[in-house]
Design a protein around this motif. Structure first.
Motif, PDB file in Angstrom:
ATOM      1  N   PHE A 277       1.816  -5.204   8.726  1.00 32.81           N
ATOM      2  CA  PHE A 277       0.705  -5.864   9.410  1.00 32.81           C
ATOM      3  C   PHE A 277       0.523  -7.229   8.804  1.00 32.81           C
ATOM      4  CE2 PHE A 277      -1.077  -3.604   5.839  1.00 32.81           C
ATOM      5  CZ  PHE A 277      -1.964  -4.499   5.299  1.00 32.81           C
TER       6      PHE A 277
ATOM      7  N   ARG B 284      -6.530  -2.267   6.102  1.00 39.93           N
ATOM      8  CA  ARG B 284      -5.763  -3.510   6.267  1.00 39.93           C
ATOM      9  C   ARG B 284      -6.634  -4.721   5.943  1.00 39.93           C
ATOM     10  NH1 ARG B 284      -3.593  -0.525  10.801  1.00 39.93           N
ATOM     11  NH2 ARG B 284      -4.943  -1.630  12.247  1.00 39.93           N
ATOM     12  N   GLU B 285      -7.870  -4.701   6.404  1.00 37.59           N
ATOM     13  CA  GLU B 285      -8.786  -5.807   6.113  1.00 37.59           C
ATOM     14  C   GLU B 285      -9.025  -5.937   4.615  1.00 37.59           C
ATOM     15  OE1 GLU B 285     -11.154  -9.094   6.579  1.00 37.59           O
ATOM     16  OE2 GLU B 285      -9.876  -8.149   8.096  1.00 37.59           O
TER      17      GLU B 285
ATOM     18  N   VAL C 205      -3.563   3.933   6.749  1.00 37.48           N
ATOM     19  CA  VAL C 205      -3.706   2.482   6.602  1.00 37.48           C
ATOM     20  C   VAL C 205      -4.323   1.967   7.908  1.00 37.48           C
ATOM     21  CG1 VAL C 205      -2.564   0.327   5.970  1.00 37.48           C
ATOM     22  CG2 VAL C 205      -1.680   2.479   5.093  1.00 37.48           C
TER      23      VAL C 205
ATOM     24  N   ASP D 122      -4.169  -8.490  12.611  1.00 34.87           N
ATOM     25  CA  ASP D 122      -3.743  -7.167  13.113  1.00 34.87           C
ATOM     26  C   ASP D 122      -4.843  -6.151  12.965  1.00 34.87           C
ATOM     27  OD1 ASP D 122      -1.294  -8.096  13.759  1.00 34.87           O
ATOM     28  OD2 ASP D 122      -0.262  -7.279  12.025  1.00 34.87           O
TER      29      ASP D 122
ATOM     30  N   GLU E  56       0.870  -1.171   0.000  1.00 30.35           N
ATOM     31  CA  GLU E  56       0.000   0.000   0.000  1.00 30.35           C
ATOM     32  C   GLU E  56       0.912   1.226   0.000  1.00 30.35           C
ATOM     33  OE1 GLU E  56      -3.533   2.276   0.129  1.00 30.35           O
ATOM     34  OE2 GLU E  56      -3.145   0.195  -0.411  1.00 30.35           O
TER      35      GLU E  56
ATOM     36  N   PHE F 261       2.676  -7.993   3.927  1.00 29.06           N
ATOM     37  CA  PHE F 261       2.005  -6.728   3.662  1.00 29.06           C
ATOM     38  C   PHE F 261       2.928  -5.593   4.087  1.00 29.06           C
ATOM     39  CE2 PHE F 261      -1.174  -9.956   4.171  1.00 29.06           C
ATOM     40  CZ  PHE F 261      -2.031  -9.718   3.106  1.00 29.06           C
TER      41      PHE F 261
END
Length: 111
Positions: free
Chosen positions: A107, A68-69, A63, A111, A47, A90
């Protein structure tokens, strides 16, 4: 600099580390992944966040758990039947003005 330039700079940086860029701006029904790269045998979902200043917060703060999901779901969609067979990581690359930071393994699941 605009976000496209920031993503290009992130790709150049990753290539300088020996990463192979697999996909850029990979889209699926749940969103988009900025960069998918290989670091050795590990597939890395990256990202990229860019801000000109920290006036409205640091780039990494964007973020959040929801983002994150989405990235975790994107990885599952990208891998499909190979899920669990390929090591995944990631990372987050932030640019604040001209300063680039790489948060490797930023993460993971849970997380």
């Amino acid at each position: 600099m605009e976000w496209r330039e920031a993503e290009e700079r992130a790709c150049e940086y990753l290539r300088s580390l020996g990463y192979l860029i697999v996909a850029r701006n990979w889209r699926w029904r749940g969103g988009e992944v900025d960069i998918i790269a290989k670091d050795g045998n590990t597939l890395v979902f990256v990202e990229v966040k860019y801000r000109t200043t920290d006036r409205f917060g640091l780039p990494a703060e964007a973020v959040d758990p929801r983002k994150r999901e989405k990235l975790l779901l994107a990885a599952k969609a990208f891998l499909g039947k190979d899920l669990g067979k390929v090591p995944v990581r990631f990372d987050v690359i932030t640019l604040l003005g001209e300063e680039l930071s790489h948060l490797k393994g930023a993460f993971g699941e849970g997380d």
